[in-house]
Scaffold this active site. Structure first.
Site, PDB file in Angstrom:
ATOM      1  N   GLY A  77       0.776  -1.236   0.000  1.00  0.00           N
ATOM      2  CA  GLY A  77       0.000   0.000   0.000  1.00  0.00           C
ATOM      3  C   GLY A  77       0.805   1.281   0.000  1.00  0.00           C
ATOM      4  N   GLN A  78       2.137   1.178  -0.079  1.00  0.00           N
ATOM      5  CA  GLN A  78       2.933   2.396  -0.157  1.00  0.00           C
ATOM      6  C   GLN A  78       2.586   3.145  -1.448  1.00  0.00           C
ATOM      7  OE1 GLN A  78       4.019  -0.702   0.420  1.00  0.00           O
ATOM      8  NE2 GLN A  78       5.895  -0.753   1.658  1.00  0.00           N
TER       9      GLN A  78
END
Length: 203
Positions: A77-78
């Protein structure tokens, strides 16, 4: 004759397989959720919490529940990794979107990323389970508060449920997955993906 009977038997009694994306911004608890799913459905096979590290790329988990097989794709999810999400949309039957309900500072980023997911044409009609994670934290907001904060207009056209829970202790997970399976089984998107897969197999 035997092969025809065997093929018919296989078709009638084989389990449907669904592909579910686990998405969310960095540190929402996606991989912890995946490991807890394995622990719940596979009798303790998930990783212990102190062995879980942030996902860079993809984690895959497979479980079976009643009459279905579920394949979970947990994606990093970065911000720099979110462009990878789109590569998996076309084959996904549904989405579990994980939000850290105890981190108010991440809500805007989570909302923005989710709205982009919901707008994407390759996920049209896909049921969405929004998992309000980390309810075991005193700082967590309820799923009702989270729904009001996100105020997602894009949800009008698809099945969606907010589920409060905890990927740490397992609260809410089974209820959310049961809902998702029911929605996938009757979803027009599921039928579309089945027809597309069969057509591809004939080429």
């Amino acid at each position: 004759m035997f092969s025809l009977f065997y093929g018919l038997w296989n078709h009638v009694f084989s389990k449907a397989e669904f592909h579910v994306l686990i998405l969310g911004v960095h540190k929402a608890g996606k991989t912890t959720l995946l490991e807890k799913l394995k622990s719940i459905y596979l009798k303790g096979e998930g990783l212990p919490h102190d062995h879980i590290v942030p996902t860079v790329g993809l984690n895959i988990g497979r479980i079976e529940d009643a009459n279905v097989k579920l394949v979970f794709w947990d994606l990093g999810g970065q911000p720099g990794l979110r462009t990878i999400w789109e590569k998996y949309y076309e084959e996904a039957h549904a989405v579990i979107y994980v939000i850290d309900s105890a981190s108010a500072s991440s809500f805007e980023d989570a909302k923005s990323a989710l709205e982009k997911v919901l707008r994407h044409e390759e996920l049209q009609g896909a049921p969405v389970l929004i998992f309000a994670n980390k309810q075991d934290s005193p700082a967590a907001v309820s799923e009702e508060e989270l729904a009001r904060h996100l105020h997602l207009k894009e949800l009008d056209e698809r099945p969606c449920m907010f589920q409060a829970g905890s990927a740490f202790d397992g609260t809410g997970i089974k209820h959310g997955v049961d809902w998702l399976v029911e929605e996938m089984e009757r979803s027009k998107r599921t039928e579309l993906l089945r027809v597309r897969t069969e057509a591809a197999g004939k080429i």
